[in-house]
Design a protein around this motif. Structure first.
Motif, mmCIF file in Angstrom:
data_model
loop_
_atom_site.group_PDB
_atom_site.id
_atom_site.type_symbol
_atom_site.label_atom_id
_atom_site.label_comp_id
_atom_site.label_asym_id
_atom_site.label_seq_id
_atom_site.Cartn_x
_atom_site.Cartn_y
_atom_site.Cartn_z
ATOM 1 N N LYS A 27 57.485 58.138 39.015
ATOM 2 C CA LYS A 27 56.451 57.937 37.990
ATOM 3 C C LYS A 27 55.082 58.302 38.535
ATOM 4 C CE LYS A 27 58.293 54.100 35.277
ATOM 5 N NZ LYS A 27 59.672 54.241 35.741
ATOM 6 N N GLU A 28 54.178 58.557 37.620
ATOM 7 C CA GLU A 28 52.794 58.783 38.003
ATOM 8 C C GLU A 28 52.293 57.599 38.830
ATOM 9 O OE1 GLU A 28 50.505 59.945 34.662
ATOM 10 O OE2 GLU A 28 48.746 60.348 35.879
ATOM 11 N N ARG A 29 51.607 57.881 39.916
ATOM 12 C CA ARG A 29 51.001 56.910 40.845
ATOM 13 C C ARG A 29 52.014 56.184 41.721
ATOM 14 N NH1 ARG A 29 45.684 56.234 39.005
ATOM 15 N NH2 ARG A 29 45.307 54.438 40.329
ATOM 16 N N GLU A 30 53.290 56.556 41.593
ATOM 17 C CA GLU A 30 54.297 55.853 42.386
ATOM 18 C C GLU A 30 54.365 56.444 43.796
ATOM 19 O OE1 GLU A 30 58.803 54.142 41.672
ATOM 20 O OE2 GLU A 30 58.288 56.053 40.778
ATOM 21 N N VAL A 31 54.613 55.588 44.768
ATOM 22 C CA VAL A 31 54.820 56.029 46.146
ATOM 23 C C VAL A 31 56.265 55.721 46.529
ATOM 24 C CG1 VAL A 31 54.135 55.763 48.561
ATOM 25 C CG2 VAL A 31 52.401 55.602 46.745
ATOM 26 N N VAL A 180 45.353 57.683 56.603
ATOM 27 C CA VAL A 180 44.927 58.644 55.578
ATOM 28 C C VAL A 180 45.909 58.620 54.399
ATOM 29 C CG1 VAL A 180 44.625 61.102 55.077
ATOM 30 C CG2 VAL A 180 43.685 60.141 57.190
ATOM 31 N N ILE A 181 47.195 58.559 54.709
ATOM 32 C CA ILE A 181 48.207 58.546 53.645
ATOM 33 C C ILE A 181 48.117 57.243 52.851
ATOM 34 C CG2 ILE A 181 50.676 58.711 53.132
ATOM 35 C CD1 ILE A 181 50.984 60.263 55.780
ATOM 36 N N LYS A 182 47.867 56.167 53.563
ATOM 37 C CA LYS A 182 47.736 54.863 52.912
ATOM 38 C C LYS A 182 46.561 54.863 51.933
ATOM 39 C CE LYS A 182 48.768 51.782 56.004
ATOM 40 N NZ LYS A 182 48.519 50.837 57.124
ATOM 41 N N GLN A 183 45.482 55.509 52.349
ATOM 42 C CA GLN A 183 44.305 55.586 51.473
ATOM 43 C C GLN A 183 44.632 56.381 50.204
ATOM 44 O OE1 GLN A 183 40.835 57.328 53.353
ATOM 45 N NE2 GLN A 183 39.818 57.432 51.370
ATOM 46 N N LEU A 184 45.391 57.461 50.372
ATOM 47 C CA LEU A 184 45.810 58.245 49.206
ATOM 48 C C LEU A 184 46.647 57.397 48.258
ATOM 49 C CD1 LEU A 184 46.944 61.689 50.662
ATOM 50 C CD2 LEU A 184 45.022 61.252 49.128
ATOM 51 N N ALA A 185 47.510 56.583 48.833
ATOM 52 C CA ALA A 185 48.344 55.697 48.011
ATOM 53 C C ALA A 185 47.459 54.752 47.213
ATOM 54 C CB ALA A 185 49.313 54.912 48.895
ATOM 55 N N GLN A 186 46.454 54.216 47.880
ATOM 56 C CA GLN A 186 45.553 53.273 47.192
ATOM 57 C C GLN A 186 44.764 53.950 46.085
ATOM 58 O OE1 GLN A 186 43.587 51.771 50.656
ATOM 59 N NE2 GLN A 186 45.212 50.283 51.065
ATOM 60 N N GLU A 187 44.519 55.245 46.262
ATOM 61 C CA GLU A 187 43.774 55.979 45.233
ATOM 62 C C GLU A 187 44.670 56.421 44.079
ATOM 63 O OE1 GLU A 187 42.016 59.117 47.489
ATOM 64 O OE2 GLU A 187 40.712 57.731 48.589
ATOM 65 N N ALA A 201 56.575 52.275 55.612
ATOM 66 C CA ALA A 201 57.300 52.316 54.335
ATOM 67 C C ALA A 201 57.226 50.955 53.645
ATOM 68 C CB ALA A 201 58.754 52.732 54.559
ATOM 69 N N LYS A 202 57.409 49.917 54.433
ATOM 70 C CA LYS A 202 57.365 48.559 53.898
ATOM 71 C C LYS A 202 56.019 48.279 53.246
ATOM 72 C CE LYS A 202 59.737 45.810 56.702
ATOM 73 N NZ LYS A 202 60.011 44.920 57.845
ATOM 74 N N GLU A 203 54.984 48.787 53.893
ATOM 75 C CA GLU A 203 53.625 48.477 53.464
ATOM 76 C C GLU A 203 53.185 49.326 52.264
ATOM 77 O OE1 GLU A 203 49.344 48.349 55.741
ATOM 78 O OE2 GLU A 203 51.181 48.638 56.911
#
Ligand code: ADP
Ligand code: MG
Length: 242
Positions: A27-31, A180-187, A201-203
């Motif tokens: 889905k959109e915005r899903e990680v 950096v990847i985590k920040q992208l996830a938050q955005e 992955a857990k986080e």
């Protein structure tokens, strides 16, 4: 809304069936984090999502466009899918700025000036603004991977695919790339990430998918997969890596 929909995807190399029947929706915005043993087909699946591999059967739909249709302009769809590889794949003969601006300029997404302005903003975002004019060979692995992420983002993708982005890095550099990847996830970036970093992955994952032997064996929230795996193969894998 589904950004990505894979139905009954199959991929063989000659007699070797690597992907056996993959169904996947993102889905959109899903990680989504993909985990599983080496050789289970994770990279192949990721490469099928933007048709870096020709699929043997099934469907891949991105933003409602059927990539597996012969008439689809794959290059156009690919512009919206960023990909980051284990080994960075920077152009060794171009400086960092040119690495980042090449595709947007070539594909006429921006003028050279616009592309450079965007590139500098992205470099700032990944903490490397002062490296714009240097050659990739002058950077550490972690810095190269952050440039590779900035380069992918320069195309303004709406999906990002990561194939083990930290597994070629020295341990002390893993954190800066994951941040950096985590920040992208938050955005709110939609992402599919193949990773061996279970803590990460857990986080970061909304959903964790365990693959083995060309199949999706089990999927669920990080709590479900790491806290209460149901399948014996998932349990066995997690026992080995955790
Ligand atoms: P993973 O990323 O989970 O380690 P891969 O998708 O890289 O797994 O590989 C799955 C299987 O497909 C492995 O057996 C691998 O040897 C095989 N394979 C991958 N790419 C190719 C290729 N280009 N030609 C032939 N076999 C391949
Ligand atoms: Mg792989």
């Amino acid at each position: 809304m589904e950004k990505l929909k894979v139905t009954n995807l199959k991929k063989s190399y000659g007699d070797l069936e690597v992907l056996k029947s993959i169904d996947l929706q993102v889905k959109e915005r899903e990680v989504v984090c993909l985990i599983g043993p080496s050789g289970s087909g994770k990279s192949t699946l990721l490469r099928c999502l933007n048709m870096l591999e020709e699929v043997t059967g099934g469907e891949v739909i991105v933003n409602d466009v059927k990539l597996t249709d012969k008439s689809t302009n794959i290059n156009k769809v690919r512009e919206n899918i960023g990909m980051v590889f284990q080994h960075f794949n920077l152009f060794p003969n171009l400086n960092i700025l040119d690495n980042i601006t090449l595709a947007p300029v070539e594909l006429k997404k921006a003028t050279k000036e616009q592309a450079q302005e965007t590139a500098l903003k992205l470099l700032d975002r990944v903490g490397l603004k002062d490296k714009a004019k240097v050659n990739p060979s002058k950077l550490s692995g972690g810095q190269k991977q952050r440039v590779a992420i900035a380069r992918a983002l320069a195309m303004n993708p709406d999906i990002m695919l990561f194939d083990e982005p930290t597994s070629a890095l020295d341990p002390e550099m893993v954190g800066e790339v994951l941040a950096v990847i985590k920040q992208l996830a938050q955005e709110g970036m939609t992402m599919v990430i193949v990773t061996h970093e279970m803590g990460f992955a857990k986080e970061v994952a909304d959903r964790v998918i365990f693959m083995d032997n060309g199949y999706i064996v089990e999927q669920g929230s990080p709590q479900e997969i790491f806290g209460n795996p149901q399948n014996e193969r998932t349990k066995d894998f997690l026992n080995k890596v955790l």
